[in-house]
Design an enzyme around this catalytic site. Sequence first.
Site, PDB file in Angstrom:
ATOM      1  N   HIS A 293       0.789  -1.227   0.000  1.00 31.77           N
ATOM      2  CA  HIS A 293       0.000   0.000   0.000  1.00 31.77           C
ATOM      3  C   HIS A 293       0.828   1.289   0.000  1.00 31.77           C
ATOM      4  CE1 HIS A 293      -3.580  -2.216  -0.104  1.00 31.77           C
ATOM      5  NE2 HIS A 293      -3.871  -2.315   1.175  1.00 31.77           N
TER       6      HIS A 293
ATOM      7  N   HIS B  70      -9.944   2.272  -0.446  1.00 32.62           N
ATOM      8  CA  HIS B  70      -9.999   1.132   0.481  1.00 32.62           C
ATOM      9  C   HIS B  70     -11.205   1.231   1.437  1.00 32.62           C
ATOM     10  CE1 HIS B  70      -8.552  -2.310   2.607  1.00 32.62           C
ATOM     11  NE2 HIS B  70      -7.330  -2.240   2.170  1.00 32.62           N
TER      12      HIS B  70
ATOM     13  N   GLU C 233     -11.755  -3.593  -3.745  1.00 24.89           N
ATOM     14  CA  GLU C 233     -10.824  -2.571  -4.221  1.00 24.89           C
ATOM     15  C   GLU C 233     -10.515  -2.839  -5.685  1.00 24.89           C
ATOM     16  OE1 GLU C 233      -7.435  -2.959  -1.334  1.00 24.89           O
ATOM     17  OE2 GLU C 233      -8.939  -4.233  -0.435  1.00 24.89           O
TER      18      GLU C 233
END
Length: 373
Positions: free
Chosen positions: A126, A202, A339
Amino acid sequence: MAMTRAPLLLALLGVAALAGGANAAGRKMVGVYELSKGDFSIKVTNWGATLTSVVLPDSKGESRAPAPFLSCSLLLPSKDPWRACNGTAYFGALVGRVANRVANARFVLDGKAYHLYANDGKNALHGGKRGFSKVIWTVKEYVSGGDCPYITLYYHSFDGEEGFPGALDVYVTYRLSSPYELSIHMNATALDKATPVNLVNHAYWNLAGQGRGDILGDTVQLFASRYTPVDATLIPTGAVVPVAGTPYDFRRPTAVGARIRDVYAGKPGVYGYDTNFAVDGDAGAMRRVAVVRAGGGSGRGMELWANQPGVQFYTSNFLDGVKGKGGSVYGQYAALCLETQGFPDAVNHPNFPSQIVRPGGVYRHDMLFKFSF
Ligand SMILES: *[C@@H]1O[C@H](CO)[C@@H](O)[C@H](O)[C@H]1NC(C)=O
Ligand SMILES: *[C@@H]1O[C@H](CO)[C@@H](O)[C@H](O)[C@H]1NC(C)=O
């Protein structure tokens, strides 16, 4: 009539303490911005371009029904919002420069090796230590009401930020439209060097209401005939295989919990989906990705459309008593995430759709949520 109004809640934050290099150019404000259209509203903060609230009626038309959306208990002003939100769940955040995992926190592009911050074992996850979800964005435009309320946020990512090559201009627009639709448009322009880009939103959904039990009884349909299997550290093996005959087959509406015990989640004794599905049809065009129906009595449903090659279906396998809004505590399976994205670790898999953006090139990612109740 469209009108603009001041952010609901503003906090002046000292930038030196907050954001380090990326935002050191000037003092920036962190605020929460509401968009509302009748009994449908959202809130967005420029801290990580994060969606912090979605308010939607349920089948009884109860507009004060519990929100279908999980959020950390971030209260502004806060001197260290990343600590309050812990940063590990990424509730509602805009994740980048490269969402999901990059194997060994390393990739080679045009013959040059780049090293990222390893924050998930030896892999990068991420966007690294302080990715796009942990920086202050600039609010470019904000229309809080009217027919089409929207907010556009902007972030300039510098060459070398979190190890990634080249400067990148990034925009995200959250927009409400009728009836009960939320769209998210993201784009990123590479200014001087080629770079991988993979942005995701997210959001954690529990359509029955945040804090109202788990999502194991929700039914999910995924328009995906194939998925990308992973190794023990959740890195794709490189294969793209049919879902048929596996616990990953959601081509027909199926309860999330029906086969979840057959899916190893990356740690001994932890089960659940954290899986990239290859969405059927041509990436680049908007197409239906998923349909979710709440298991409880809320009657809520959600349809997701997007123009990306993949979708990460995550069942909050690692939520473990995180404190959320209004005193809620979020445990395992408290929500599900969908996502839409490029394939994880695409930068290390030449057979996956490329996520490389060349100088002057533009990455575009559109998501559309259609809610019903
Ligand atoms: C990116 O999105 C912003 C905001 O929606 C828009 O103003 C801009 O033109 C877009 N950039 C590109 C290159 O499409
Ligand atoms: C973040 O972590 C700290 C320390 O582990 C914990 O006390 C706190 O409750 C956590 N915050 C949230 C929002 O979960």
